[in-house]
Design an enzyme around this catalytic site. Structure first.
Site, PDB file in Angstrom:
ATOM      1  N   LYS A  58     160.524  52.335  18.154  1.00 27.77           N
ATOM      2  CA  LYS A  58     159.304  52.073  18.926  1.00 27.77           C
ATOM      3  C   LYS A  58     159.182  52.960  20.171  1.00 27.77           C
ATOM      4  O   LYS A  58     158.791  54.105  20.037  1.00 27.77           O
ATOM      5  CB  LYS A  58     159.200  50.577  19.241  1.00 27.77           C
ATOM      6  CG  LYS A  58     158.971  49.769  17.958  1.00 27.77           C
ATOM      7  CD  LYS A  58     158.271  48.450  18.148  1.00 27.77           C
ATOM      8  CE  LYS A  58     157.760  47.902  16.826  1.00 27.77           C
ATOM      9  NZ  LYS A  58     158.613  46.914  16.174  1.00 27.77           N
ATOM     10  N   ASP A  68     169.562  44.887  17.270  1.00 23.74           N
ATOM     11  CA  ASP A  68     168.267  45.500  16.982  1.00 23.74           C
ATOM     12  C   ASP A  68     167.429  45.403  18.256  1.00 23.74           C
ATOM     13  O   ASP A  68     166.810  44.375  18.534  1.00 23.74           O
ATOM     14  CB  ASP A  68     167.574  44.803  15.802  1.00 23.74           C
ATOM     15  CG  ASP A  68     166.214  45.429  15.485  1.00 23.74           C
ATOM     16  OD1 ASP A  68     165.711  46.217  16.310  1.00 23.74           O
ATOM     17  OD2 ASP A  68     165.653  45.111  14.411  1.00 23.74           O
ATOM     18  N   PHE A 103     163.040  39.582  12.405  1.00 19.34           N
ATOM     19  CA  PHE A 103     162.178  40.651  11.906  1.00 19.34           C
ATOM     20  C   PHE A 103     162.880  41.974  12.141  1.00 19.34           C
ATOM     21  O   PHE A 103     163.098  42.384  13.278  1.00 19.34           O
ATOM     22  CB  PHE A 103     160.796  40.673  12.575  1.00 19.34           C
ATOM     23  CG  PHE A 103     159.945  41.771  12.002  1.00 19.34           C
ATOM     24  CD1 PHE A 103     159.225  41.568  10.833  1.00 19.34           C
ATOM     25  CD2 PHE A 103     159.911  43.033  12.580  1.00 19.34           C
ATOM     26  CE1 PHE A 103     158.478  42.602  10.258  1.00 19.34           C
ATOM     27  CE2 PHE A 103     159.162  44.067  12.012  1.00 19.34           C
ATOM     28  CZ  PHE A 103     158.456  43.844  10.857  1.00 19.34           C
TER      29      PHE A 103
HETATM   30  C1  PLP Z   1     159.071  46.818  14.787  1.00 16.77           C
HETATM   31  C2  PLP Z   1     160.454  46.376  14.551  1.00 16.77           C
HETATM   32  C3  PLP Z   1     161.203  46.893  13.478  1.00 16.77           C
HETATM   33  C4  PLP Z   1     160.630  47.851  12.474  1.00 16.77           C
HETATM   34  O1  PLP Z   1     160.152  49.033  13.029  1.00 16.77           O
HETATM   35  P1  PLP Z   1     159.124  49.962  12.205  1.00 16.77           P
HETATM   36  O2  PLP Z   1     159.018  51.196  13.043  1.00 16.77           O
HETATM   37  O3  PLP Z   1     157.838  49.206  12.113  1.00 16.77           O
HETATM   38  O4  PLP Z   1     159.728  50.199  10.873  1.00 16.77           O
HETATM   39  C5  PLP Z   1     162.510  46.469  13.361  1.00 16.77           C
HETATM   40  N1  PLP Z   1     163.052  45.583  14.215  1.00 16.77           N
HETATM   41  C6  PLP Z   1     162.348  45.066  15.245  1.00 16.77           C
HETATM   42  C7  PLP Z   1     163.023  44.103  16.183  1.00 16.77           C
HETATM   43  C8  PLP Z   1     161.026  45.418  15.429  1.00 16.77           C
HETATM   44  O5  PLP Z   1     160.326  44.887  16.428  1.00 16.77           O
END
Ligand code: PLP
Length: 417
Positions: free
Chosen positions: A272, A243, A158
């Site tokens: 985040k 990520d 994700f």
């Molecule tokens: C939440 C998340 C995203 C996307 O972040 P948004 O601020 O919702 O666009 C990307 N990668 C990971 C691992 C995430 O948990």
């Protein structure tokens, strides 16, 4: 909940009242796109690990905004930093310099042990930035023929919701109906180094990987996986892009989840918690050899690196620099995992995964869906979120007290019994 004409009228403030909760949910149902299925709770205020709904009921927040609230709701230091900045200047665009930008970029680069920062707003934008960085670097530095660069990603990933990012999702819900898809991505099983190596070709620019797959259910890869990704990418002249949007900034008991294997990726992708639960702040952080590929006009964002974002982000980085939150996550996380393991031993849970103050919990699908369990927890004063099927994820603010954590675990045990 379905929308009744009466409830919708109430939401506009003209009818006779149902409960405040019902009115708000009716308005959301009628006037917002149904791209989420929220639990039936309407939050009015929050502090620390606790939120209060419009009826005055209180709940412990075990989701913490998917880790955007690592420092808790309304953290006094972060609110003070935001308020001070609100009264000075909030937005300049990058057409001009402003006096919070350099300090934020320097502090974040230092926290990451890197040279440079490219600030954006949301996580998805940071991932898009990483993808563009990898392609540009691939052509400019590695010498991949134009238009041929490939990026290897993991199944079950994700990384966000843009059209390019959903192009390499393996989740039909996230992906189906949103084509045509962006080409240039190779998907390999998560945790499988042989598959990763086999996917490498001369045109491979980068690997994009979550050190722990959050949305997939807090999947921790086999020991040695991240170190293996680092070794293989280094050997083959491929960038490693981690990520750490959900796993980073203290959640796992270290600053980054990669730290558990002493791995330093070429690019950190952050978001985040970087915005302290106050404003959206994301960034890509890397070395000069890599992020140095950008020239003026090649990438940007109106809001990226704005003064308010930088003021809050700077405070977040200062808070992480002492190691205090990482220590709390490690200590409370050990306790959380002990308690969850005991519930598994008692036959209440099927499986528990995770690291630090972060857990994915599988329950017996014959007893509960994840959704049903989160509804049972809601009734008991605990907010949590399901992922897929019969899995819920637990990620309280790193500031939660042991007593509040224990209280919510007692509620979980009760819901499961
Ligand atoms: C939440 C998340 C995203 C996307 O972040 P948004 O601020 O919702 O666009 C990307 N990668 C990971 C691992 C995430 O948990």
């Amino acid at each position: 909940m379905t929308t009744t004409p009466d409830a919708a009228t109430d939401a506009r403030g003209t009818g006779t009242a149902a409960t405040a909760t019902e009115r708000e949910i009716a308005a959301a149902e009628e006037y917002s796109a149904h791209n989420y299925h929220p639990l039936p709770v309407v939050v009015a205020s929050a502090e620390g690990a606790w939120v209060t709904d419009v009826e005055g009921r209180r709940y412990v927040d075990l989701l913490a905004g998917y880790s955007a609230l690592n420092f808790g709701h309304n953290n006094p230091r972060l609110i003070a930093a935001a308020k001070a900045q609100l009264e000075r200047v909030t937005l300049t665009s990058r057409a001009f310099h402003h006096d919070r930008f350099g300090a934020f970029c320097r502090a974040l680069a230092e926290l990451c042990g890197k040279d440079m920062v490219l600030p954006m707003n949301t996580g998805a934008e940071a991932v898009e930035t990483a993808v563009k960085t990898a392609r540009k670097w691939g052509y400019q530095v590695k010498g991949i023929p134009d238009g041929q660069a490939r990026i290897v990603v993991a199944a079950g990933n994700f990384h966000g919701r843009t059209t390019t990012i959903v192009s390499f999702s393996t989740d039909p819900e996230a992906r189906d109906g949103f084509g045509p898809y962006t080409p240039g991505f190779d998907i390999v099983p998560y945790g499988d180094l042989a598959a990763l190596e086999a996917a490498f070709g001369d045109d491979t620019a980068a690997v994009l990987v979550e050190p722990i797959q959050g949305e997939a259910g807090v999947l921790v890869p086999p020991p040695g996986y991240l170190a293996g990704v680092r070794r293989l990418t280094a050997e083959r002249g491929v960038l490693m892009m981690a990520d750490e949007i959900q796993s980073g900034l203290g959640r796992t008991g270290r600053t980054f989840a990669c730290d558990h294997e002493d791995v330093v990726p070429d690019l950190y992708v952050l978001g985040k918690a970087l915005g302290g639960g106050v404003v959206p702040v994301s960034a890509v952080v890397g070395s000069r050899d890599v992020l140095g590929v950008f020239r003026p006009g090649e990438h940007g964002s109106t809001f990226g690196g704005n003064p308010l974002a930088c003021a809050v982000g700077l405070e977040v980085v200062a808070m992480l620099s002492t190691g205090e939150y990482q220590r709390r996550a490690a200590e409370l996380g050990a306790h959380l995992h002990e308690e969850l393991a005991a519930m598994a031993t008692d036959g209440l849970l099927v499986r528990v995964r995770g690291r630090g103050l972060w857990a994915g919990v599988d329950v017996d699908p014959a007893r509960f869906t994840g959704r049903e369990l989160t509804e049972a927890l809601l009734e008991r004063g605990v907010l949590a979120k399901d992922t897929h099927g019969s899995t819920i994820r637990l990620a309280p603010p790193l500031t939660i007290s042991k007593a509040d954590l224990d209280w919510s675990l007692t509620r979980l045990r009760d819901a499961l019994t």
